[in-house]
Scaffold this motif. Sequence first.
Motif, PDB file in Angstrom:
ATOM      1  N   ALA A 161      -3.025   0.313  -3.959  1.00  0.00           N
ATOM      2  CA  ALA A 161      -2.646  -1.050  -3.607  1.00  0.00           C
ATOM      3  C   ALA A 161      -2.017  -1.737  -4.803  1.00  0.00           C
ATOM      4  O   ALA A 161      -2.411  -1.517  -5.944  1.00  0.00           O
ATOM      5  N   CYS A 182      -3.410   3.819   5.677  1.00  0.00           N
ATOM      6  CA  CYS A 182      -4.219   3.036   4.764  1.00  0.00           C
ATOM      7  C   CYS A 182      -4.174   1.563   5.178  1.00  0.00           C
ATOM      8  O   CYS A 182      -3.123   1.073   5.613  1.00  0.00           O
ATOM      9  N   LEU A 187       0.840  -1.191   0.000  1.00  0.00           N
ATOM     10  CA  LEU A 187       0.000   0.000   0.000  1.00  0.00           C
ATOM     11  C   LEU A 187       0.875   1.240   0.000  1.00  0.00           C
ATOM     12  O   LEU A 187       1.790   1.357   0.816  1.00  0.00           O
ATOM     13  N   CYS A 230      -4.597   6.177  -1.590  1.00  0.00           N
ATOM     14  CA  CYS A 230      -3.835   4.969  -1.285  1.00  0.00           C
ATOM     15  C   CYS A 230      -3.947   4.025  -2.468  1.00  0.00           C
ATOM     16  O   CYS A 230      -5.059   3.690  -2.888  1.00  0.00           O
TER      17      CYS A 230
END
Length: 114
Positions: A23, A94, A3, A21
Amino acid sequence: VQLQASGGGLVQAGESMRLSCRASGSTASIIYLGWYRQAPGKQRELVARIDSGGSTNYLASVKGRFVISGDNSMNTVYLEMNSLKPEDTAVYSCNARSRQNHYWGQGTQVTVSS
């Protein structure tokens, strides 16, 4: 899952700020994406989260002021923070959840001056 968070900084009360954020990695395993925060001397708390179906949950104190959104692939999540208050000052992190694990991004400081 990795992340990478961005955003944060110093704003005045009443102003807005957006956290992002992203991923990467095994994102297909992600069930929830969300944001936690921890203020000095306080426990970490869930601010908001969104699931792969778009359902959201919010901390009571931010409901109506913060909006979490993301893409359907659970690759990116945003936290739009409006009408910020000094009590929103904290390190925001996050978080991603799969069925087995929690994953954390680096924290980002949000400071709201009065």
